[in-house]
Design an enzyme around this catalytic site. Structure first.
Site, PDB file in Angstrom:
ATOM      1  N   ASP A  26      40.697  49.257  45.358  1.00 24.09           N
ATOM      2  CA  ASP A  26      40.209  48.500  46.504  1.00 24.09           C
ATOM      3  C   ASP A  26      40.862  47.122  46.521  1.00 24.09           C
ATOM      4  OD1 ASP A  26      38.535  48.235  48.820  1.00 24.09           O
ATOM      5  OD2 ASP A  26      37.238  46.897  47.660  1.00 24.09           O
ATOM      6  N   PHE A  46      32.860  45.315  49.692  1.00 23.58           N
ATOM      7  CA  PHE A  46      31.694  44.499  50.090  1.00 23.58           C
ATOM      8  C   PHE A  46      31.207  44.847  51.493  1.00 23.58           C
ATOM      9  CE2 PHE A  46      33.606  41.654  53.251  1.00 23.58           C
ATOM     10  CZ  PHE A  46      34.941  41.991  53.074  1.00 23.58           C
ATOM     11  N   GLU A  62      47.759  41.331  47.147  1.00 23.70           N
ATOM     12  CA  GLU A  62      47.122  41.831  48.381  1.00 23.70           C
ATOM     13  C   GLU A  62      47.067  40.801  49.507  1.00 23.70           C
ATOM     14  OE1 GLU A  62      43.218  42.716  46.667  1.00 23.70           O
ATOM     15  OE2 GLU A  62      42.311  41.156  47.904  1.00 23.70           O
ATOM     16  N   ARG A  72      39.446  42.984  40.809  1.00 25.73           N
ATOM     17  CA  ARG A  72      40.491  42.079  41.283  1.00 25.73           C
ATOM     18  C   ARG A  72      41.859  42.672  40.923  1.00 25.73           C
ATOM     19  NH1 ARG A  72      37.456  40.268  44.267  1.00 25.73           N
ATOM     20  NH2 ARG A  72      36.723  38.146  44.549  1.00 25.73           N
ATOM     21  N   LYS A 125      26.482  42.793  37.164  1.00 27.06           N
ATOM     22  CA  LYS A 125      25.671  43.361  38.256  1.00 27.06           C
ATOM     23  C   LYS A 125      26.309  44.642  38.830  1.00 27.06           C
ATOM     24  CE  LYS A 125      25.657  39.137  39.997  1.00 27.06           C
ATOM     25  NZ  LYS A 125      25.943  38.324  38.804  1.00 27.06           N
ATOM     26  N   ILE A 126      27.603  44.559  39.145  1.00 26.82           N
ATOM     27  CA  ILE A 126      28.255  45.719  39.780  1.00 26.82           C
ATOM     28  C   ILE A 126      28.493  46.835  38.752  1.00 26.82           C
ATOM     29  CG2 ILE A 126      30.310  46.506  41.040  1.00 26.82           C
ATOM     30  CD1 ILE A 126      30.516  43.576  42.146  1.00 26.82           C
ATOM     31  N   HIS A 184      40.320  46.199  50.212  1.00 25.46           N
ATOM     32  CA  HIS A 184      39.297  45.241  49.774  1.00 25.46           C
ATOM     33  C   HIS A 184      38.060  45.334  50.670  1.00 25.46           C
ATOM     34  CE1 HIS A 184      38.924  41.380  47.240  1.00 25.46           C
ATOM     35  NE2 HIS A 184      37.719  41.849  47.518  1.00 25.46           N
ATOM     36  N   GLN A 185      37.486  46.526  50.724  1.00 22.91           N
ATOM     37  CA  GLN A 185      36.330  46.746  51.604  1.00 22.91           C
ATOM     38  C   GLN A 185      35.071  47.112  50.832  1.00 22.91           C
ATOM     39  OE1 GLN A 185      38.329  50.226  53.654  1.00 22.91           O
ATOM     40  NE2 GLN A 185      36.304  51.148  53.423  1.00 22.91           N
ATOM     41  N   THR A 197      37.999  48.202  41.555  1.00 22.38           N
ATOM     42  CA  THR A 197      37.418  47.566  42.750  1.00 22.38           C
ATOM     43  C   THR A 197      37.120  46.086  42.454  1.00 22.38           C
ATOM     44  OG1 THR A 197      35.208  48.258  42.062  1.00 22.38           O
ATOM     45  CG2 THR A 197      36.337  49.671  43.664  1.00 22.38           C
TER      46      THR A 197
HETATM   47  P1  NAI Z   1      28.942  39.685  36.985  1.00 18.94           P
HETATM   48  O1  NAI Z   1      29.221  38.270  36.627  1.00 18.94           O
HETATM   49  O2  NAI Z   1      27.541  40.107  37.261  1.00 18.94           O
HETATM   50  O3  NAI Z   1      29.503  40.649  35.836  1.00 18.94           O
HETATM   51  C1  NAI Z   1      30.786  40.539  35.297  1.00 18.94           C
HETATM   52  C2  NAI Z   1      30.748  41.103  33.879  1.00 18.94           C
HETATM   53  O4  NAI Z   1      32.092  41.121  33.375  1.00 18.94           O
HETATM   54  C3  NAI Z   1      29.917  40.254  32.900  1.00 18.94           C
HETATM   55  O5  NAI Z   1      29.020  41.075  32.183  1.00 18.94           O
HETATM   56  C4  NAI Z   1      30.952  39.621  31.987  1.00 18.94           C
HETATM   57  O6  NAI Z   1      30.478  39.420  30.664  1.00 18.94           O
HETATM   58  C5  NAI Z   1      32.065  40.659  32.028  1.00 18.94           C
HETATM   59  N1  NAI Z   1      33.388  40.150  31.678  1.00 18.94           N
HETATM   60  C6  NAI Z   1      33.885  38.899  31.879  1.00 18.94           C
HETATM   61  N2  NAI Z   1      35.145  38.826  31.414  1.00 18.94           N
HETATM   62  C7  NAI Z   1      35.439  40.056  30.918  1.00 18.94           C
HETATM   63  C8  NAI Z   1      36.598  40.602  30.319  1.00 18.94           C
HETATM   64  N3  NAI Z   1      37.697  39.865  30.137  1.00 18.94           N
HETATM   65  N4  NAI Z   1      36.554  41.884  29.911  1.00 18.94           N
HETATM   66  C9  NAI Z   1      35.443  42.650  30.097  1.00 18.94           C
HETATM   67  N5  NAI Z   1      34.321  42.186  30.688  1.00 18.94           N
HETATM   68  C10 NAI Z   1      34.324  40.898  31.077  1.00 18.94           C
HETATM   69  O7  NAI Z   1      29.895  39.999  38.236  1.00 18.94           O
HETATM   70  P2  NAI Z   1      29.709  41.133  39.329  1.00 18.94           P
HETATM   71  O8  NAI Z   1      28.863  40.638  40.431  1.00 18.94           O
HETATM   72  O9  NAI Z   1      29.353  42.396  38.660  1.00 18.94           O
HETATM   73  O10 NAI Z   1      31.216  41.218  39.913  1.00 18.94           O
HETATM   74  C11 NAI Z   1      32.292  41.652  39.139  1.00 18.94           C
HETATM   75  C12 NAI Z   1      33.584  41.447  39.905  1.00 18.94           C
HETATM   76  O11 NAI Z   1      33.668  42.361  40.993  1.00 18.94           O
HETATM   77  C13 NAI Z   1      33.722  40.072  40.581  1.00 18.94           C
HETATM   78  O12 NAI Z   1      34.139  39.067  39.683  1.00 18.94           O
HETATM   79  C14 NAI Z   1      34.763  40.331  41.644  1.00 18.94           C
HETATM   80  O13 NAI Z   1      36.040  40.087  41.119  1.00 18.94           O
HETATM   81  C15 NAI Z   1      34.602  41.826  41.934  1.00 18.94           C
HETATM   82  N6  NAI Z   1      34.098  42.031  43.300  1.00 18.94           N
HETATM   83  C16 NAI Z   1      34.802  42.839  44.156  1.00 18.94           C
HETATM   84  C17 NAI Z   1      34.370  43.022  45.452  1.00 18.94           C
HETATM   85  C18 NAI Z   1      35.076  43.926  46.411  1.00 18.94           C
HETATM   86  O14 NAI Z   1      34.816  43.855  47.615  1.00 18.94           O
HETATM   87  N7  NAI Z   1      35.973  44.793  45.970  1.00 18.94           N
HETATM   88  C19 NAI Z   1      33.194  42.308  45.967  1.00 18.94           C
HETATM   89  C20 NAI Z   1      32.477  41.558  44.948  1.00 18.94           C
HETATM   90  C21 NAI Z   1      32.935  41.411  43.685  1.00 18.94           C
END
Ligand code: NAI
Length: 330
Positions: free
Chosen positions: A258, A298, A263, A234, A153-154, A295-296, A232
């Site tokens: 981020d 979101f 952290e 983990r 998604k992101i 970590h902002q 941004t």
């Molecule tokens: P999502 O589940 O929609 O997409 C994650 C994608 O990463 C998937 O397409 C998956 O196949 C792929 N993936 C999984 N393992 C992988 C790997 N080892 N190598 C390459 N690609 C891989 O998740 P979404 O919503 O896009 O979020 C992604 C990450 O963003 C979250 O898991 C979270 O850690 C981080 N995040 C950070 C925030 C912030 O405030 N900085 C807030 C929300 C999420």
């Protein structure tokens, strides 16, 4: 149903209050879940946790004995909770699988643009009265190659923005997003090829066994000289000491973070009257071409309302004994 909301911040309370409905009685605490605060959960049926709350095996045992049956995470990521242990204890856990992906994707773009166009350095020089431009030369993103790690998604939202900038896109993800290929002409390749070709690399995958410290000395050494590196997602996806070495060697020209692998004791707290004991973090902060936000990603109105709405929906599903769509390890 009585719920203790751990680690609640003033900025999120109005969104939670707006989303609150149904059978929920919420009690807020700004305290993290830890060994000193776990007993606060006594008398509650459920708790809600944020990314800074660690629910490991020992903590879950304690929560179980205090009568906790439900844990609603106010996060997408669930690397801070031992899901297997929760399941073995019969504690139900749900997350917020999605909320405005634009919030995080746009924050990654903000970091990238601020670094590229030297916005922070420019402001610092201006504050000193120095309006010269010699140290502020950036580059056009148009025509550059952007490598995206994780196109969920992101990552997809970020890819579409970069497509709009006129960039060539490369992706590394075990799951091929066909719709994104149609929309942005993104090309999937292996991590090595992406690192060798990209002018900008941005991480948008979750932390898992495959991604933990995926960016290390070996992969940094394969990157194109001068790459801009953005994380941004983990902190633990990147080995910070190796990152500092790659910056010092001139492989990486600028870094936007981020998240940071250690952290938890640092972010989300006021450290005005104390010095950091984390030596690696202090070095990282001191580098002029590193921009860190705490970590902002979101932190937009839309994302905060989305998190609050889904958290309340998850808790109400349990309160009404109906199916909770976002329950993990059902
Ligand atoms: P999502 O589940 O929609 O997409 C994650 C994608 O990463 C998937 O397409 C998956 O196949 C792929 N993936 C999984 N393992 C992988 C790997 N080892 N190598 C390459 N690609 C891989 O998740 P979404 O919503 O896009 O979020 C992604 C990450 O963003 C979250 O898991 C979270 O850690 C981080 N995040 C950070 C925030 C912030 O405030 N900085 C807030 C929300 C999420």
């Amino acid at each position: 149903m009585k719920i203790l909301m751990y680690s609640t911040f003033d900025f999120e309370k109005p969104f939670i209050e707006k989303a609150k409905h149904g059978k929920l009685e919420l009690v807020y605490t700004s305290k993290n879940l830890n060994h000193d605060t776990v007993d606060l959960a006594k008398g509650f049926e459920g708790i809600s946790l944020f990314t800074s709350d660690i629910a490991n095996s020992t903590m879950l045992e304690k929560l179980y004995h205090l009568g906790i049956k439900y844990i609603a995470l106010r996060t997408v990521g669930h690397d801070h909770i031992d899901l297997k242990k929760a399941r073995s204890l019969g504690i139900k856990v749900a997350n917020v699988p999605e909320y405005s992906p634009f919030s995080i994707a746009e924050h990654a773009v903000a970091l990238l643009m601020a670094l590229n166009r030297k916005i922070v350095l420019g402001q610092k020089l201006m504050e000193m009265g120095d309006y010269r431009l010699d140290n502020l030369v950036g580059f056009d993103l148009h025509g550059k190659t952007v490598g995206i790690i994780g196109t969920g998604k992101i990552g997809s939202a970020f890819a579409k923005i970069m497509h709009g900038f006129g960039c060539t896109l490369l992706a590394y993800d075990p799951f091929i997003n066909e719709e994104l290929i149609q929309q942005t002409k993104i090309r999937y390749c292996n991590l090595e090829e992406l690192c060798q070709s990209a002018d900008v690399i941005s991480i948008h995958c979750p932390l898992n066994v495959d991604s933990k410290y995926m960016f290390n000395k070996s992969i940094f050494s394969q990157m194109k000289k001068g790459v801009v590196f953005i994380n941004t997602a983990r902190g633990m996806i990147v080995n910070t000491e190796d990152l500092i070495e790659a910056i010092n060697k001139g492989i990486i020209s600028a870094v936007g973070l981020d998240v940071y692998d250690k952290e938890r004791p640092i972010f989300f707290k006021n450290h005005i009257s104390e010095k950091f004991t984390d030596h690696v973090y202090t070095i990282l902060r001191s580098l002029p071409n590193v921009l860190i936000t705490g970590h902002q990603g979101f932190l937009s109105n839309e994302a905060l309302q989305g998190i609050a709405n889904t958290t309340m929906a998850n808790l109400n599903a349990w309160a009404y004994n109906s199916i909770c769509e976002n329950e993990l390890e059902k």
